[in-house]
Design an enzyme around this catalytic site. Structure first.
Site, mmCIF file in Angstrom:
data_model
loop_
_atom_site.group_PDB
_atom_site.id
_atom_site.type_symbol
_atom_site.label_atom_id
_atom_site.label_comp_id
_atom_site.label_asym_id
_atom_site.label_seq_id
_atom_site.Cartn_x
_atom_site.Cartn_y
_atom_site.Cartn_z
ATOM 1 N N ARG A 102 0.883 -1.184 0.000
ATOM 2 C CA ARG A 102 0.000 0.000 0.000
ATOM 3 C C ARG A 102 0.916 1.227 0.000
ATOM 4 N NH1 ARG A 102 -5.422 1.484 3.305
ATOM 5 N NH2 ARG A 102 -6.150 0.035 1.710
ATOM 6 N N HIS A 129 -7.159 1.029 -6.589
ATOM 7 C CA HIS A 129 -7.472 0.117 -5.472
ATOM 8 C C HIS A 129 -8.159 -1.121 -6.075
ATOM 9 C CE1 HIS A 129 -7.854 -1.243 -1.510
ATOM 10 N NE2 HIS A 129 -8.679 -0.363 -0.989
ATOM 11 N N GLN A 132 -10.218 -3.704 -3.900
ATOM 12 C CA GLN A 132 -11.494 -3.151 -3.450
ATOM 13 C C GLN A 132 -12.540 -3.241 -4.560
ATOM 14 O OE1 GLN A 132 -12.204 -1.718 -0.253
ATOM 15 N NE2 GLN A 132 -14.242 -2.033 -1.071
ATOM 16 N N ASP A 222 -17.200 7.393 -1.532
ATOM 17 C CA ASP A 222 -15.956 7.204 -0.785
ATOM 18 C C ASP A 222 -15.626 8.559 -0.150
ATOM 19 O OD1 ASP A 222 -13.520 6.271 0.202
ATOM 20 O OD2 ASP A 222 -12.485 6.343 -1.726
ATOM 21 N N CYS A 262 -16.540 1.879 0.345
ATOM 22 C CA CYS A 262 -15.408 0.977 0.598
ATOM 23 C C CYS A 262 -14.976 1.011 2.061
ATOM 24 C CB CYS A 262 -14.238 1.345 -0.308
ATOM 25 S SG CYS A 262 -13.708 3.057 -0.119
ATOM 26 N N ARG A 290 -14.035 -8.446 1.591
ATOM 27 C CA ARG A 290 -12.611 -8.201 1.301
ATOM 28 C C ARG A 290 -11.791 -9.446 1.665
ATOM 29 N NH1 ARG A 290 -10.237 -3.231 0.759
ATOM 30 N NH2 ARG A 290 -8.483 -4.589 0.223
HETATM 31 N N1 CP Z 1 -11.388 -0.170 2.107
HETATM 32 C C1 CP Z 1 -10.118 -0.246 2.531
HETATM 33 O O1 CP Z 1 -9.182 -0.465 1.747
HETATM 34 O O2 CP Z 1 -9.967 -0.042 3.857
HETATM 35 P P1 CP Z 1 -8.589 0.131 4.634
HETATM 36 O O3 CP Z 1 -8.015 1.468 4.229
HETATM 37 O O4 CP Z 1 -8.944 0.086 6.082
HETATM 38 O O5 CP Z 1 -7.656 -0.981 4.226
HETATM 39 N N1 NVA Z 2 -9.859 6.840 -1.384
HETATM 40 C C1 NVA Z 2 -9.503 6.357 -0.086
HETATM 41 C C2 NVA Z 2 -9.742 4.897 -0.004
HETATM 42 C C3 NVA Z 2 -9.427 4.253 1.315
HETATM 43 C C4 NVA Z 2 -9.699 2.787 1.325
HETATM 44 C C5 NVA Z 2 -8.049 6.685 0.184
HETATM 45 O O1 NVA Z 2 -7.212 6.515 -0.704
HETATM 46 O O2 NVA Z 2 -7.737 7.144 1.298
#
Ligand code: CP
Ligand code: NVA
Length: 309
Positions: A102, A129, A132, A222, A262, A290
């Site tokens: 990540r 993502h 997701q 989101d 999400c 997930r």
């Molecule tokens: N939806 C999602 O990716 O959540 P987190 O940021 O908690 O991993």
């Molecule tokens: N768009 C958000 C998604 C988190 C799962 C971010 O990148 O913070």
């Protein structure tokens, strides 16, 4: 070797296969079956940003499958300049059967794909993502049955989640609408590339809620401020305020329309309590999935490495 860095790497047939594998594994768990398909396999996760769902769903997934996982915050892994990214990737790849990353920059994940020597999964970057978006369409199928032709309306910021949803929807013949102010739409270059790959993709960007919501099967939102954009928070809240998914907005969609997010959600910003806790919300089914999807993905990717027992 198969990675999941961008959804462009997967064919529609492969997505369908992943969904059926996920459904099979989920049905097994619900009956108490946890086949140890990945005994002795090691998952390494390296994250530059916080995570609840992604990190824990992958950890739970590999544990249910009989494997182990280890987690490193990016600084501990030395991604902050202690040594080159290529060297970190090669070393971690030597210890791991699969790596989930990540990151802020998409390039960091691309570099791991090039140098780790093992499968690499994108667990979110500033651009994408994919895990997701695939989980979301799997969930949509679980709830609605066949999803082809059922419209998903994404309301709010055209961000990393929206980008991956657009690609997944194109691959699965799901009409996709981004309902956002002009400055928060998906980039024209991205849409042009998507149309090259999926010439029949039904994708619309608009500010007109009424037309967007009239035949929506799913309303999705989101956060307005993604991780890394905190300095823009005040401006984003002002610009995106009219795009809050509240009861009045949801009323403009058909009664059987479902609400997705999400998570994590900023309740009171992009969504109100009455919507996220209301009868149309399927956000916690989406969050649980997930893990089931992570299991399907781990088994599918490692099967191709001959690592499934
Ligand atoms: N939806 C999602 O990716 O959540 P987190 O940021 O908690 O991993
Ligand atoms: N768009 C958000 C998604 C988190 C799962 C971010 O990148 O913070």
């Amino acid at each position: 070797m198969r990675h999941l860095n961008s959804l462009a790497e997967l064919s529609t047939a492969e997505i369908k296969l992943l969904f059926s594998l996920t459904a099979k594994l989920k049905a097994g768990v619900n009956k108490g079956h946890r086949p140890p398909l990945l005994t002795g396999r090691v998952l390494t996760q390296v994250f530059e940003k916080p995570s609840l769902r992604t990190r824990v769903s992958f950890e739970a997934a590999i544990m249910q499958l009989g494997g182990s996982s280890l987690f490193l915050a990016a600084k501990e892994a030395g991604l902050g300049g202690r040594e080159s990214i290529e060297d970190v990737a090669r070393v971690l790849g030597g210890y791991s059967d699969i790596i989930v990353l990540r990151t802020f920059s998409q390039k960091l994940i691309d570099d791991f794909v090039d140098h780790a020597g093992c499968p690499v999964i994108n667990g979110l970057s500033d651009l994408r993502h994919p895990c997701q978006a695939l989980t979301d369409l799997f969930t949509m199928e679980e709830v609605l049955g066949s999803i082809a032709g059922k419209k998903l309306v994404f309301v709010g910021d055209g961000n990393n989640v929206a980008t991956s949803l657009a690609t997944a929807c194109a691959a699965m013949n799901v009409p996709f609408v981004v309902c956002a102010p002009d400055a928060y739409r998906l980039p024209g270059s991205f849409i042009a590339d998507l149309k090259l790959r999926y010439p029949h993709a039904d994708i619309v960007q608009t500010k007109d809620f009424k037309s967007a919501l009239a035949d929506a099967a799913i309303v999705y939102t989101d956060v307005w401020t993604s991780m890394g954009q905190e300095a823009e928070d005040e401006k984003r809240r002002k610009d995106l305020g009219p795009f809050q998914v509240n009861a009045a907005l949801l009323k403009q969609a058909p009664k059987n329309c479902k609400f997705m997010h999400c998570l994590p959600a900023k309740r009171g910003n992009e969504v109100t309590d009455e919507v996220i806790d209301g009868p149309q919300s399927i956000v916690f089914q989406q969050a649980e999935n997930r893990m089931h999807f992570a299991k399907g993905l781990l088994v599918w990717v490692l099967e191709q490495e001959g690592l499934v027992t």
